[in-house]
Design an enzyme around this catalytic site. Structure first.
Site, mmCIF file in Angstrom:
data_model
loop_
_atom_site.group_PDB
_atom_site.id
_atom_site.type_symbol
_atom_site.label_atom_id
_atom_site.label_comp_id
_atom_site.label_asym_id
_atom_site.label_seq_id
_atom_site.Cartn_x
_atom_site.Cartn_y
_atom_site.Cartn_z
ATOM 1 N N LYS A 138 -79.441 52.637 52.227
ATOM 2 C CA LYS A 138 -79.795 53.153 50.896
ATOM 3 C C LYS A 138 -78.992 54.433 50.677
ATOM 4 O O LYS A 138 -79.225 55.436 51.364
ATOM 5 C CB LYS A 138 -81.284 53.505 50.856
ATOM 6 C CG LYS A 138 -82.235 52.315 50.961
ATOM 7 C CD LYS A 138 -83.647 52.835 51.153
ATOM 8 C CE LYS A 138 -84.696 51.764 50.950
ATOM 9 N NZ LYS A 138 -86.042 52.233 51.382
ATOM 10 N N GLU A 185 -91.409 46.753 41.617
ATOM 11 C CA GLU A 185 -90.102 46.099 41.770
ATOM 12 C C GLU A 185 -90.086 44.712 41.136
ATOM 13 O O GLU A 185 -89.256 43.873 41.471
ATOM 14 C CB GLU A 185 -89.736 46.014 43.255
ATOM 15 C CG GLU A 185 -89.626 47.397 43.889
ATOM 16 C CD GLU A 185 -88.960 47.402 45.249
ATOM 17 O OE1 GLU A 185 -88.640 46.318 45.768
ATOM 18 O OE2 GLU A 185 -88.750 48.497 45.778
#
Ligand code: 2PG
Ligand code: MG
Length: 425
Positions: free
Chosen positions: A337, A206
């Site tokens: 999410k 990430e």
């Protein structure tokens, strides 16, 4: 006329180079594309990402799944109105009503429902976040970011046990200011890591820094020192994603201290990070116990007045699981999410329920994400309050930050000032 007239599906790649699904939805002459993200630390309760398991991409391909879905499901979606998220969800679930979408997977439905939203926004000549605000009945606001500084766990070859050590610009007064603060903290963390002899040009999944430190606490101390060196003490704080499901063997948590393996029961595991929150400026702890470790979650319930106790794998953006958590008062916030929920409608329903119970909501990207920026509009339009996207580095992360900077520049939405999180400072 705002009905879906055509849907195209094809195989694309995510930021880890893994095959995923792209959907292009047409509403008359307007069309938009959305690509499904995918996680590395996936929970067992989230919508499945079904792969073909054949020779293409060593089994990771999704072209067979796309072909089956196109033949069996897509025709039923044509004609549904673009902003009728409920009807789209209902029709999709009439083909697969299993909680984890085990028949076709959640990857194709999530891509289609997101692309439908984006195509509808084009058709209605409004910004994507405005469609979400109307659906949720929320006041749009730019989210407070939670930004990755140091990675471990499944996102960084298990350099340390913790998956993410993040920073939150708690007292920033604009989104730009907050982003710059975190950038400074990451730069300071880089200097400290370089002094320790690590290669700071390498980044984790990430975009965060990483390295095989002696253990989790050294990494937390590094980020705390970086905040101090950036002269942001008291203005920026630390968030952890412990991703505890990854460390749990069904009975004990297996962690490492100076290279040695240590086994901890639920109580000792929660006590371990409870110690860190008294020592370091930590205000948010995600997945501080494994997804089905009831004892661990009940231990955490005692900490909801001290920190943001955030559930990711535990709730998997599923409404029924969130309701169980609310009933037990075991946490005070949830990660949202879309691909865990399997459709946009389901994700927004979970978000609305959380907000109705005054839980904090953090809209989140996945570790395998894409160059698209819709997550920024989702967080803004829903008035989620917070967003988690990864670090300040790598284009699949900056696409979201840059979209938020664009919205910030346009000054049509204020920066989240409610800051439910600030009660933990
Ligand atoms: C998480 C996410 C994002 P993954 O655990 O919160 O950081 O990771 O997408 O791998 O589940
Ligand atoms: Mg997580």
């Amino acid at each position: 006329m705002a009905e879906i007239t055509r849907i195209d599906l094809w195989q694309a790649l995510d930021s880890r180079g893994t095959p995923t699904v792209a959907a292009r939805v047409h509403i008359g002459s307007h069309a938009a594309t959305a690509i499904a993200p995918s996680g590395a630390s996936t929970g067992s309760h989230e919508a499945l990402f079904l792969r073909d398991g054949k020779t293409s991409f060593d089994g990771l391909g999704v072209t067979d799944a796309i072909a089956t879905f196109t033949k069996e499901v897509v025709p039923a979606l044509i004609g549904i109105t673009g902003n009728d998220f409920f009807e789209l969800d209902r029709t999709l679930r009439s083909f697969d009503s299993t909680p984890t979408q085990s028949r076709y997977g959640g990857h194709i439905p999530v891509a289609i429902t997101l692309a439908t939203w984006l195509a509808y926004a084009k058709r209605a000549h409004v910004q994507p976040y405005e469609v979400i605000a109307q659906h949720v009945g929320a006041k749009s606001s730019l989210p407070l970011p939670m930004i990755n500084i140091f990675s471990g766990g499944a996102h960084a070859g298990r350099a340390i046990d913790l998956q993410d050590i993040l920073a939150i610009p708690t007292l920033a007064s604009t989104f730009q200011e907050g982003l710059e603060w975190i950038w400074k903290i990451r730069e300071e963390a880089k200097k400290i890591l370089a002094k320790k002899g690590f290669d700071v040009s390498l980044v984790a999944d990430e975009g965060g820094l990483t390295g095989k430190l002696s253990g989790d606490e050294e990494a937390i101390a590094l980020v705390a020192d970086a905040i101090e060196n950036a002269k942001l003490t008291g203005k920026a704080h630390i968030a952890l994603d412990i991703a505890a499901s990854q460390l749990f063997d069904g009975k004990n948590y297996v962690v490492h201290e100076s290279g040695a393996e240590v086994r901890l029961d639920s109580t000792s595991f929660v006590a371990r990070w409870r110690g860190w929150i008294t020592e370091y400026p930590i205000i948010s702890v995600e997945d501080g116990a494994a997804e089905d470790d009831e004892e661990g979650w009940s231990e955490q319930s005692q900490l909801t007045s001290q920190v943001q106790v955030l559930g990711d794998d535990r709730y998997a953006t599923q409404l029924n699981r969130l309701r169980l958590g609310i009933g037990k008062s075991e946490a005070n916030s949830i990660l949202i999410k879309p691909n865990q929920a399997g459709t946009l409608f389901a994700a927004l329903s979970t978000l609305k329920e959380a907000k109705a119970h005054r839980w904090n909501t953090v809209v989140s990207a996945r570790s395998g994400d894409t160059e698209e920026s819709w997550l920024a509009d989702l967080a803004t339009g829903s008035g989620a309050g917070q967003i988690k996207v990864g670090s300040t580095h790598r284009s699949e992360r900056t696409s979201k930050w840059n979209r938020l900077l664009e919205l910030s520049h346009d000054r049509v939405t204020p920066f989240n000032t409610e800051r439910a999180l600030n009660r933990f400072i």
